[in-house]
Write an enzyme that holds these catalytic residues in place. Structure first.
Site, PDB file in Angstrom:
ATOM      1  N   GLY A  13      -4.528  -5.175   6.944  1.00  0.00           N
ATOM      2  CA  GLY A  13      -5.744  -3.952   6.753  1.00  0.00           C
ATOM      3  C   GLY A  13      -6.769  -3.690   8.292  1.00  0.00           C
ATOM      4  CB  VAL A  65     -13.874  -1.986   1.792  1.00  0.00           C
ATOM      5  CG1 VAL A  65     -13.010  -0.437   2.120  1.00  0.00           C
ATOM      6  CG2 VAL A  65     -14.593  -2.265   0.719  1.00  0.00           C
ATOM      7  N   GLY A  66     -10.376  -2.581   2.941  1.00  0.00           N
ATOM      8  CA  GLY A  66      -8.768  -2.524   3.846  1.00  0.00           C
ATOM      9  C   GLY A  66      -9.311  -1.123   4.467  1.00  0.00           C
ATOM     10  CG  ASP A  67      -5.143   0.077   6.503  1.00  0.00           C
ATOM     11  OD1 ASP A  67      -5.705  -1.117   5.334  1.00  0.00           O
ATOM     12  OD2 ASP A  67      -5.192   0.894   6.932  1.00  0.00           O
ATOM     13  CB  THR A  99       0.938   0.868   4.550  1.00  0.00           C
ATOM     14  OG1 THR A  99       1.348  -0.873   4.071  1.00  0.00           O
ATOM     15  CG2 THR A  99       3.026   0.984   5.307  1.00  0.00           C
ATOM     16  CB  THR A 134      -0.694  -0.274   1.463  1.00  0.00           C
ATOM     17  OG1 THR A 134      -1.606  -0.951   1.325  1.00  0.00           O
ATOM     18  CG2 THR A 134      -1.233   1.352   1.686  1.00  0.00           C
TER      19      THR A 134
HETATM   20  N1  GLY Z   1      -3.259  -2.022   3.983  1.00  0.00           N
HETATM   21  C1  GLY Z   1      -4.105  -2.313   3.286  1.00  0.00           C
HETATM   22  C2  GLY Z   1      -5.274  -3.011   3.211  1.00  0.00           C
HETATM   23  O1  GLY Z   1      -5.550  -3.872   3.715  1.00  0.00           O
HETATM   24  O2  GLY Z   1      -6.007  -2.742   2.322  1.00  0.00           O
END
Ligand code: GLY
Length: 322
Positions: free
Chosen positions: A234, A209-211, A231, A180
């Site tokens: 997530g 969907v992640g963070d 990063t 990320t």
């Molecule tokens: N940090 C990226 C995700 O987990 O989508």
């Protein structure tokens, strides 16, 4: 009062293999140049983080834009958020499949929509209505990622533990990639901004969907507190709303140099999470930290650019102001 601009970038936090180190540093360096060009000509922090993250999305070395990890069914699904610390305006998109640069779609949301967040088809339709050309998803897919997905499926079929960090407790930061990307900036007028973009996790279920694109999780900016981009894995970052956690600490008077490593320690201690953080205060103090073996990072101040892929043993040096 005119401020000295600052730009911080990350290009993922994981055990970046030796043969990929140069590509990561080069990608971060190129993004620093793009973002700094905006800041040194008096442009806004918002435009600077957008330029930097667009450059990282265009670089297939990272898990953002073309070259991102694939979903379980072999598609690229992208998430991004951009936020203006001066106004708290924000724009986010998630699960977009036909947008080459999701950070540009996110910027359109920020600039031209009364809403903050669009997902999937609605996000693509909005971007197209604002003049963005939609592409075929296959244009975002690399053979490298098809192979990586096939290996993950083969491991699953063999009954091996899923260490590809799609939320599995045995996820291993030494084996899994978190590429990320993100940027935070302070401009000459004292405005902060943040941007984060990702293809998410390898072999994720479609629609996950992640963070990264969730406000206050993988990205946040408020001129009265700080700007942050994260990063890493997530799901734990989301559960802790870690971006807002970190900026609130700065608002309460803590220094970003202290808060950045504390955030990573909290992530690990509380949920076994791993990742990296860049954190920038309106007075120009900043902190970078990761609890993974490496993090691709870059800093540009008036003194020039610096990049690297290791901070953990150098936190004190690297968190000093230039
Ligand atoms: N940090 C990226 C995700 O987990 O989508």
């Amino acid at each position: 009062m005119t401020r000295s601009p600052i730009l911080l970038i990350h290009g993922g936090a994981w055990d970046i293999p030796a043969d990929l180190l140069e590509a990561h540093e080069q990608g971060v360096f190129d993004a620093l140049q793009e973002g700094w060009r905006v800041l040194e000509s008096g442009g806004s922090a918002l435009d600077a983080v957008q330029s930097a993250v667009t450059s990282l999305e265009n670089d297939p070395a990272f898990d953002a834009g073309r070259g991102s990890f694939l979903t379980r069914d072999g598609r690229v699904q992208l998430d991004a958020l951009i936020m203006d610390g001066a106004t708290l305006r924000a724009g986010g998109v998630a699960c977009v499949e036909r947008i080459r640069n999701p950070i540009l779609a996110a910027r359109l949301v920020l600039d031209r929509s009364p809403h903050v967040y669009f997902v999937g088809l609605g996000a693509e339709t909005f971007a197209q209505s604002q003049g963005m050309t939609l592409i075929d998803n296959s244009e975002l897919v690399l053979d490298r990622e098809r192979r990586r997905l096939a290996e993950a499926h083969a491991r699953e079929q063999a009954g091996a533990p899923d260490r590809t960090f799609s939320g599995h407790p045995e996820s291993d930061p030494n084996e899994t990639s978190h590429d990320t990307v993100g940027a935070v900036a302070l401009d000459s007028e004292g405005r902060l901004a943040a941007a984060t973009s990702t293809g998410g996790t390898l072999n994720k279920d479609p629609g996950r969907v992640g963070d990264s694109s969730l406000i206050g999780c993988g990205c946040y900016a408020d001129n009265t507190a700080a700007a942050v981009s994260l990063t890493g894995w997530g799901e734990p970052i989301m559960k802790l709303v870690l971006g807002k956690w970190a900026t609130d600490k700065v608002l309460a008077g803590r220094s970003p140099e202290q808060v950045a490593p504390e955030a990573m320690a909290y992530l690990l201690r509380r949920l076994g999470g791993h990742g990296g953080i860049i954190l920038l205060a309106p007075d120009g103090r900043y902190g970078l930290a990761h609890n993974t073996p490496r993090m691709a990072w870059g800093i540009h101040t008036a003194a020039g650019p610096r990049t690297g892929t290791l901070l953990r043993d150098q936190d004190e040096n690297e968190s000093e102001n230039s």
